[in-house]
Write a protein that holds these residues in place. Structure first.
Motif, PDB file in Angstrom:
ATOM      1  N   UNK A 162       0.813  -1.215   0.000  1.00 52.83           N
ATOM      2  CA  UNK A 162       0.000   0.000   0.000  1.00 52.83           C
ATOM      3  C   UNK A 162       0.853   1.275   0.000  1.00 52.83           C
ATOM      4  N   UNK A 163       2.173   1.122   0.191  1.00 55.75           N
ATOM      5  CA  UNK A 163       3.017   2.302   0.305  1.00 55.75           C
ATOM      6  C   UNK A 163       2.987   3.171  -0.946  1.00 55.75           C
ATOM      7  N   UNK A 164       2.986   2.578  -2.133  1.00 57.07           N
ATOM      8  CA  UNK A 164       3.006   3.399  -3.354  1.00 57.07           C
ATOM      9  C   UNK A 164       1.748   4.252  -3.469  1.00 57.07           C
ATOM     10  N   UNK A 165       0.590   3.711  -3.087  1.00 52.35           N
ATOM     11  CA  UNK A 165      -0.646   4.503  -3.096  1.00 52.35           C
ATOM     12  C   UNK A 165      -0.535   5.666  -2.110  1.00 52.35           C
ATOM     13  N   UNK A 166      -0.056   5.365  -0.912  1.00 50.88           N
ATOM     14  CA  UNK A 166       0.117   6.386   0.113  1.00 50.88           C
ATOM     15  C   UNK A 166       1.093   7.455  -0.354  1.00 50.88           C
ATOM     16  N   UNK A 167       2.233   7.033  -0.908  1.00 58.39           N
ATOM     17  CA  UNK A 167       3.267   7.978  -1.307  1.00 58.39           C
ATOM     18  C   UNK A 167       2.772   8.909  -2.408  1.00 58.39           C
ATOM     19  N   UNK A 168       2.031   8.379  -3.374  1.00 65.58           N
ATOM     20  CA  UNK A 168       1.476   9.217  -4.442  1.00 65.58           C
ATOM     21  C   UNK A 168       0.505  10.251  -3.878  1.00 65.58           C
ATOM     22  N   UNK A 169      -0.354   9.815  -2.965  1.00 67.34           N
ATOM     23  CA  UNK A 169      -1.312  10.736  -2.340  1.00 67.34           C
ATOM     24  C   UNK A 169      -0.594  11.761  -1.468  1.00 67.34           C
ATOM     25  N   UNK A 229      -0.086  20.330  -3.379  1.00 74.96           N
ATOM     26  CA  UNK A 229      -1.233  21.238  -3.282  1.00 74.96           C
ATOM     27  C   UNK A 229      -1.137  22.159  -2.066  1.00 74.96           C
ATOM     28  N   UNK A 230      -0.578  21.657  -0.983  1.00 72.89           N
ATOM     29  CA  UNK A 230      -0.454  22.408   0.269  1.00 72.89           C
ATOM     30  C   UNK A 230       0.967  22.276   0.795  1.00 72.89           C
ATOM     31  N   UNK A 231       1.899  23.041   0.223  1.00 71.43           N
ATOM     32  CA  UNK A 231       3.293  22.920   0.659  1.00 71.43           C
ATOM     33  C   UNK A 231       3.448  23.282   2.129  1.00 71.43           C
ATOM     34  N   UNK A 232       4.504  22.777   2.697  1.00 71.11           N
ATOM     35  CA  UNK A 232       4.802  23.080   4.091  1.00 71.11           C
ATOM     36  C   UNK A 232       4.761  21.847   4.938  1.00 71.11           C
ATOM     37  N   UNK A 233       4.730  22.109   6.227  1.00 75.60           N
ATOM     38  CA  UNK A 233       4.707  21.014   7.190  1.00 75.60           C
ATOM     39  C   UNK A 233       3.313  20.874   7.765  1.00 75.60           C
ATOM     40  N   UNK A 234       3.143  19.848   8.493  1.00 81.79           N
ATOM     41  CA  UNK A 234       1.863  19.613   9.135  1.00 81.79           C
ATOM     42  C   UNK A 234       1.473  18.167   9.010  1.00 81.79           C
TER      43      UNK A 234
END
Length: 167
Positions: free
Chosen positions: A108-115, A122-127
């Protein structure tokens, strides 16, 4: 030996030690649990499904899943939630070092990494990251020295188990 070579050797040694400290996780999401790696302390407990309305555990669901908690030498704790069929349906972590997410999430890591990349673009930065895909949910956050998160497969949650149970 020059100072520069000695520094490079020390840096390589420390890097290898740091990578070794982030030992592989217990199991991969959607797979079978595996034994804890050397140097980790592990314990398991059978969990009953507690009905929200009554707050009482159902006798028929007395062992609907098992939670195995492993504390790594780094202080990071990983809990894996295993169904009665022996499949890991959820994982939670907290501690000073982020666990090895490719190992935890497995296929499932590739799906997670793409998302994750799309979300950060879309929302740069940390958080914190909240990735919700049809067959995978990952929530991860924290800062240096204090990381936490959960990942689960919504379609694989045992009857009566909710995402809130994965902590």
């Amino acid at each position: 030996m020059s100072n520069q070579i000695m520094r490079a050797a020390l840096c390589a040694t420390l890097t290898c030690a740091a990578l070794g400290a982030a030992a592989p996780a217990l199991a991969e999401l959607g797979g079978a649990p595996t034994p804890a790696p050397a140097g980790a302390v592990s314990s398991s407990v059978n969990a009953a499904v507690v009905h929200a309305a009554s707050g009482v555990a159902s006798a028929t669901s007395a062992a609907s899943y098992t939670v195995t908690q492993t504390t790594f030498a780094t202080g990071t704790i990983v809990r894996e939630y295993v169904s009665a069929a022996g499949t890991v349906f959820g994982i939670a972590w907290n501690g000073p070092i982020m666990p090895n997410l490719p190992a935890l999430l497995g296929s499932y890591f590739s799906q997670y990494d793409s998302a994750r990349v799309a979300q950060r673009t879309a929302n740069p930065g940390r958080g914190p990251l909240n990735v919700e895909l049809p067959g995978l949910v990952v929530r991860s956050g924290g800062h240096m020295g204090a990381f936490s998160g959960q990942a689960w497969l919504p379609q694989s949650l045992p009857a009566g188990v909710s995402a809130a149970d994965i902590q």
